[in-house]
Design an enzyme around this catalytic site. Structure first.
Site, PDB file in Angstrom:
ATOM      1  N   ALA A   1       8.367  -2.945  -0.957  1.00 14.85           N
ATOM      2  CA  ALA A   1       7.333  -2.221  -0.196  1.00 14.85           C
ATOM      3  C   ALA A   1       7.894  -0.815  -0.178  1.00 14.85           C
ATOM      4  CB  ALA A   1       7.607  -2.933   1.361  1.00 14.85           C
ATOM      5  N   ASP A   2       7.181   0.002   0.470  1.00 11.44           N
ATOM      6  CA  ASP A   2       7.613   1.625   0.576  1.00 11.44           C
ATOM      7  C   ASP A   2       6.718   2.201   1.751  1.00 11.44           C
ATOM      8  OD1 ASP A   2       9.105   3.974  -0.710  1.00 11.44           O
ATOM      9  OD2 ASP A   2       7.093   4.767  -0.523  1.00 11.44           O
TER      10      ASP A   2
END
Length: 192
Positions: free
Chosen positions: A75-76
């Protein structure tokens, strides 16, 4: 709960303690293996597309090492103020400057997530609008010096002091602002 995941050893590709905590709350067994990845992106990419692009690049770093019974989740998260992405601050002064740019305004928090196995990949983005009340530089500096949010996009954690005193409203997922849109992730994992 998610019987379709029982065949997988799930790997969270993140060093974020918040993502780890949120995935634990979902009661999904996993291990953490953060091998790091290049987080650069093309300047021409729309800001809301950046987190999914980076989450996908993070997943690519695991391509040569995962086995058929493994699933990687990466994720970011970015904070978007107008058309500008606010990443992690360089230092205390940069964090205060970032917070002051958000004071009294609505900004977007976008999280991109990539779920990948050797056979399949899905990537999605969740966007939340956050409205901050106006606050003083003294209040911003108090928060930064006491909570040291230098590892957080936009220089803040909504679950910390600044969220209690400055967030007037949110439209969208609270957990997305923390760094992992768990509701959407759960939906995607059910379909995977």
């Amino acid at each position: 709960m998610l019987d379709n995941l029982k065949k997988y050893h799930i790997i969270l590709g993140s060093k974020s303690p918040r993502r780890r905590e949120l995935l634990q709350q979902m009661r999904i067994p996993f291990t953490v293996a953060n091998i790091g990845a290049d987080e650069s992106y093309p300047d021409t990419l729309p800001p809301t597309d950046v987190p999914a692009f980076i989450a996908s690049k993070k997943a690519d770093a695991y391509l040569d090492m995962i086995h058929p019974n493994e699933m990687v989740i990466t994720a970011d998260t970015v904070v978007i103020n107008g058309c500008k992405i606010l990443g992690k601050p360089r230092d205390i002064d940069d964090a205060v400057r970032m917070l002051m740019s958000l004071s009294g305004k609505v900004h977007k928090v976008a999280s991109g997530v990539c779920i990948m196995t050797t056979e399949k990949r899905t990537t999605f983005t969740t966007i939340t609008d956050v409205k901050f009340a106006s606050f003083s530089e003294e209040e911003a500096r108090f928060y930064v010096e006491n909570y040291m949010p230098l590892d957080k996009a936009g220089a803040y954690g909504i679950q910390e002091w600044i969220g209690c005193v400055a967030v007037e409203s949110i439209h969208g997922s609270f957990y997305n602002v923390m760094g992992l849109p768990v509701h959407q992730l759960y939906k995607e994992l059910k379909l995977f």
